[in-house]
Design an enzyme around this catalytic site. Structure first.
Site, PDB file in Angstrom:
ATOM      1  N   GLU A  47       0.665   2.635  -2.408  1.00  0.00           N
ATOM      2  CA  GLU A  47      -0.322   2.251  -1.382  1.00  0.00           C
ATOM      3  C   GLU A  47      -0.500   3.415  -0.421  1.00  0.00           C
ATOM      4  O   GLU A  47       0.417   3.778   0.315  1.00  0.00           O
ATOM      5  CB  GLU A  47       0.168   1.008  -0.627  1.00  0.00           C
ATOM      6  CG  GLU A  47      -0.753   0.626   0.523  1.00  0.00           C
ATOM      7  CD  GLU A  47      -0.170  -0.488   1.409  1.00  0.00           C
ATOM      8  OE1 GLU A  47       0.657  -1.285   0.920  1.00  0.00           O
ATOM      9  OE2 GLU A  47      -0.542  -0.530   2.594  1.00  0.00           O
ATOM     10  N   ARG A  51      -4.876   5.855   7.142  1.00  0.00           N
ATOM     11  CA  ARG A  51      -4.502   6.157   8.532  1.00  0.00           C
ATOM     12  C   ARG A  51      -4.519   7.640   8.819  1.00  0.00           C
ATOM     13  O   ARG A  51      -4.150   8.068   9.903  1.00  0.00           O
ATOM     14  CB  ARG A  51      -3.084   5.652   8.820  1.00  0.00           C
ATOM     15  CG  ARG A  51      -2.970   4.172   8.777  1.00  0.00           C
ATOM     16  CD  ARG A  51      -1.582   3.755   9.222  1.00  0.00           C
ATOM     17  NE  ARG A  51      -1.270   2.466   8.670  1.00  0.00           N
ATOM     18  CZ  ARG A  51      -0.094   1.885   8.747  1.00  0.00           C
ATOM     19  NH1 ARG A  51       0.901   2.499   9.352  1.00  0.00           N
ATOM     20  NH2 ARG A  51       0.107   0.706   8.211  1.00  0.00           N
ATOM     21  N   LYS A 134       0.348 -10.555   1.340  1.00  0.00           N
ATOM     22  CA  LYS A 134       1.282  -9.664   2.030  1.00  0.00           C
ATOM     23  C   LYS A 134       1.765 -10.394   3.273  1.00  0.00           C
ATOM     24  O   LYS A 134       0.941 -10.980   4.000  1.00  0.00           O
ATOM     25  CB  LYS A 134       0.528  -8.381   2.394  1.00  0.00           C
ATOM     26  CG  LYS A 134       1.108  -7.543   3.514  1.00  0.00           C
ATOM     27  CD  LYS A 134       0.366  -6.222   3.624  1.00  0.00           C
ATOM     28  CE  LYS A 134       0.577  -5.585   4.980  1.00  0.00           C
ATOM     29  NZ  LYS A 134       0.579  -4.115   4.938  1.00  0.00           N
TER      30      LYS A 134
HETATM   31  C1  3PG Z   1       2.714  -0.746   7.433  1.00  0.00           C
HETATM   32  O1  3PG Z   1       1.576  -1.124   7.204  1.00  0.00           O
HETATM   33  O2  3PG Z   1       3.021  -0.069   8.414  1.00  0.00           O
HETATM   34  C2  3PG Z   1       3.698  -1.133   6.424  1.00  0.00           C
HETATM   35  O3  3PG Z   1       3.918  -2.465   6.508  1.00  0.00           O
HETATM   36  C3  3PG Z   1       4.925  -0.306   6.422  1.00  0.00           C
HETATM   37  O4  3PG Z   1       5.805  -0.681   7.397  1.00  0.00           O
HETATM   38  P1  3PG Z   1       7.167   0.131   7.533  1.00  0.00           P
HETATM   39  O5  3PG Z   1       6.806   1.502   8.042  1.00  0.00           O
HETATM   40  O6  3PG Z   1       7.961  -0.666   8.526  1.00  0.00           O
HETATM   41  O7  3PG Z   1       7.806   0.192   6.174  1.00  0.00           O
END
Ligand code: 3PG
Length: 221
Positions: A47, A51, A134
């Site tokens: 994924e 961002r 999710k």
């Molecule tokens: C996110 O979208 O930030 C994910 O859920 C990942 O979260 P994490 O950085 O806590 O693994």
């Protein structure tokens, strides 16, 4: 592509490995090496979050790496859906669920893994036709205890929790009957990506790929 068939596809993807690396890619120049390290380590479903400016070029580059399934994360709008599809993403992940996302993913035929945080949101997602969800942000909204509680009234729903998942707590999630995989950024941290430390990322992927072996639920269970 109906939400029902989208969820069938995201279920298949979540069955391929216990962990989906959640990636914030700082520079698309490293994208192929990053994907190669993760896929080689046993994590084929990736994924790439929308961002960073590098996200769409990274998806485009990673989509050509054999053996991988590259999706877009942090998909917030219909525009994001169409951009992700155009870049070569084969699925998308959102922190929540909106009517605009439902319509765009149906139209673009891009499977969506929608985010929920409460029973009501899970029921709304189910009303739309999604049964693979999710849970986000998993650790903040109740984590393992919430998922265990949801499985009573909503056993038809399966989850990929993300948000606060680590190598240390992933096993507890993966032992739940309604968790097919977990997502997390710990496998490919920013510092290792910037340093081109693909060996460390590959090593972490190998450990993550074996996580289900340590739980009461084995792969294919
Ligand atoms: C996110 O979208 O930030 C994910 O859920 C990942 O979260 P994490 O950085 O806590 O693994």
């Amino acid at each position: 592509m109906t939400p029902e068939s989208q969820s069938r596809r995201t279920r298949e993807l979540c069955a391929l490995a216990p962990v989906i690396p959640v990636l914030v890619v700082p520079d698309a120049a490293g994208a192929v090496d990053l994907a190669t390290a993760l896929i080689g380590g046993g994590l084929p479903v990736l994924e790439v979050t929308l961002r960073s400016d590098a996200a769409l070029p990274a998806i485009r580059a990673m989509a050509g790496v054999p053996g991988g399934h590259v999706g877009a994360g942090t998909v917030l709008s219909a525009t994001d859906v169409y951009r992700a599809k155009e870049a070569g993403a084969t699925f998308c992940v959102a922190p929540g669920l909106t009517d605009a996302l439902v319509a765009a993913c149906e139209d673009a035929a891009l499977p969506l893994l929608p985010g929920v945080a409460t029973p009501t949101e899970a029921m709304i997602a189910r009303d739309h036709g999604y049964d693979m969800l999710k849970l986000f942000p998993a650790e903040v909204v109740g984590g393992v205890a919430l998922l265990r509680a949801l499985n009573g009234p909503l056993p038809m729903l399966s989850f990929c929790p993300t948000g606060g998942i680590t190598a240390d707590n992933a096993g507890s999630y993966l032992s739940l009957p309604n968790v097919l995989a977990v997502g997390g950024s710990w496998v490919a941290p920013d510092a290792d990506q910037r340093a081109g430390n693909w060996t460390a990322i590959g090593d972490r992927a190998r450990v993550a790929a074996r996580l289900r072996e340590g739980t009461s639920r084995k792969s294919g269970a």
